[in-house]
Scaffold this motif. Structure first.
Motif, PDB file in Angstrom:
ATOM      1  N   VAL A  28       0.858  -1.187   0.000  1.00 37.82           N
ATOM      2  CA  VAL A  28       0.000   0.000   0.000  1.00 37.82           C
ATOM      3  C   VAL A  28       0.892   1.234   0.000  1.00 37.82           C
ATOM      4  N   SER A  32      -6.489   0.851  -7.222  1.00 36.54           N
ATOM      5  CA  SER A  32      -7.405   0.946  -6.088  1.00 36.54           C
ATOM      6  C   SER A  32      -7.591  -0.435  -5.463  1.00 36.54           C
ATOM      7  N   VAL A  33      -8.225  -0.479  -4.278  1.00 34.96           N
ATOM      8  CA  VAL A  33      -8.513  -1.771  -3.645  1.00 34.96           C
ATOM      9  C   VAL A  33      -9.433  -2.606  -4.531  1.00 34.96           C
ATOM     10  N   VAL A  73      -0.348  -7.756   3.650  1.00 36.01           N
ATOM     11  CA  VAL A  73      -0.355  -6.396   3.118  1.00 36.01           C
ATOM     12  C   VAL A  73       0.788  -5.620   3.769  1.00 36.01           C
ATOM     13  N   VAL A  77      -0.938  -0.635  -4.220  1.00 34.96           N
ATOM     14  CA  VAL A  77      -2.318  -0.204  -4.000  1.00 34.96           C
ATOM     15  C   VAL A  77      -2.322   1.195  -3.386  1.00 34.96           C
ATOM     16  N   LEU A  99      -4.794   4.394  -1.713  1.00 35.71           N
ATOM     17  CA  LEU A  99      -6.072   4.813  -1.122  1.00 35.71           C
ATOM     18  C   LEU A  99      -6.299   6.262  -1.541  1.00 35.71           C
ATOM     19  N   ALA A 127      -3.923   4.577   7.136  1.00 37.01           N
ATOM     20  CA  ALA A 127      -3.811   3.796   5.904  1.00 37.01           C
ATOM     21  C   ALA A 127      -4.214   2.344   6.145  1.00 37.01           C
ATOM     22  N   PHE A 167      -7.559   0.787   4.385  1.00 36.86           N
ATOM     23  CA  PHE A 167      -7.374  -0.367   3.502  1.00 36.86           C
ATOM     24  C   PHE A 167      -8.281  -1.515   3.947  1.00 36.86           C
ATOM     25  N   ASP A 180     -11.985  -0.857   3.183  1.00 36.74           N
ATOM     26  CA  ASP A 180     -12.273  -1.054   1.766  1.00 36.74           C
ATOM     27  C   ASP A 180     -12.204  -2.536   1.399  1.00 36.74           C
TER      28      ASP A 180
END
Length: 245
Positions: A111, A119-120, A149, A174, A176, A200, A204, A207
Motif C-alpha cells: 500500500v 485501487s482496492v 499487506v 495499491v 487509497l 492507511a 485499507f 475497503d
C-alpha cells in the motif's frame, strides 16, 4: 474551492470506551517495566502497554496479515504504527529497514501511492484474473491468494528509499486515493490524502471488507483507531484552549 477537513474520527467510529486512557492520562507518565523509559499509555520502544493491561484495551482480529516496514530514522514516539501492533498483536509485524522479508508477489500487496498503483477494487480484479472463471466468481477464492499487506512507516520525505527497494518492486501497489488524513502532524507541502500509517491500515481494511469480502461494514476494525482517536481529541482540545482552532 475550499476543502473541508474530514470530521474528527471520534465522532463516526464505533470505539471501545476511552475511560481507561482518560484515567491513564490523569496518572501521568510512568516508567516502562522493560526499558525504564518514561511513557504514556504504551512504550513505543518495547511495543508494550504502560500502566494498563491487555484486558483494558480492545483487541482487533484482522482478515489479512499486516507487515509494516519502518524507516530507521522514523521517530518512534511520533509513529502511529505501534498502535496497530498493540491492538492487533497476532496479525501485525513491524520490521526496521533494511530488514524486509522475502515476499511471494502473488500473495502480497504494497500500500503506497504512485503511478502504477491501483485501487482496492482493482487490486482484487488483478487477483481474480489470475484464477479460473469459476474462481473469479467466488469472493472466498478471490481473496484467498492475498495473505499479507505491506505498509511503509516513514515521513513522506524519507519513503523513497524503501518504496524503491528492489525487494518490493514486484509487488502489486495499491493506493487509497479518496481518503483524507485527520493527523495532527500534517507534513508541510503534502496533500491531505497522504495518510498516517494507522489511518492507511484502517482504510485499507475497511475497503477490503466492503469490496473484496463483499460484506457490509459495521465497525469491525474501528478500534484500530482506539489510541489515534483519543490522541486526536486531546490535541484538538489543547489547540482550542490555546486559541489555535
Amino acid at each position: 474551492m475550499s476543502k473541508d477537513p474530514p470530521p474528527p474520527p471520534e465522532l463516526w467510529l464505533k470505539l471501545a470506551s476511552h475511560t481507561v486512557l482518560e484515567e491513564a492520562q490523569q496518572r501521568g507518565r510512568l516508567k516502562c517495566s522493560k526499558c525504564g523509559g518514561s511513557r504514556m499509555f504504551f512504550c513505543y520502544t518495547c511495543c508494550s502497554l504502560v500502566g494498563m493491561s491487555l484486558q483494558d484495551i480492545p483487541s482487533v482480529k484482522l482478515p489479512v496479515k499486516i507487515d509494516i516496514i519502518k524507516h530507521p530514522n522514523e521517530t518512534d514516539g511520533k509513529s502511529t504504527a505501534i498502535h496497530a501492533k498493540i491492538l492487533a498483536p497476532s496479525d501485525v509485524t513491524i520490521y526496521t529497514y533494511p530488514c524486509i522479508p522475502e515476499y511471494q508477489k502473488d500473495e502480497v500487496v504494497l500500500v503506497f501511492p504512485g503511478p502504477r498503483a491501483v485501487s482496492v477494487q482493482d487490486m482484487m480484479k488483478c487477483f481474480s484474473e489470475s484464477g479460473t472463471p469459476d474462481e473469479a466468481q467466488s469472493s472466498v477464492s478471490k481473496v484467498a491468494p492475498l495473505q499479507r499487506v505491506v505498509f511503509i512507516d516513514s515521513t513522506w520525505n524519507q519513503t523513497n528509499k524503501i518504496s524503491t527497494d528492489e525487494r518490493l518492486q514486484d509487488l502489486l501497489q495499491v493506493e487509497l486515493k479518496m481518503r483524507k488524513t485527520c493527523f495532527w502532524r500534517r507534513q508541510k507541502g503534502k496533500p491531505d490524502t497522504y495518510l498516517a500509517t494507522i489511518e492507511a491500515i484502517y482504510y485499507f481494511l475497511k475497503d477490503f471488507h466492503e469490496h473484496c469480502l463483499d460484506k457490509g461494514y459495521d465497525g469491525e476494525y474501528d478500534n484500530l483507531l482506539f489510541f489515534y482517536s483519543y490522541l486526536h481529541s486531546v490535541v484538538n482540545k489543547a489547540k482550542t484552549s490555546a486559541g489555535k482552532c
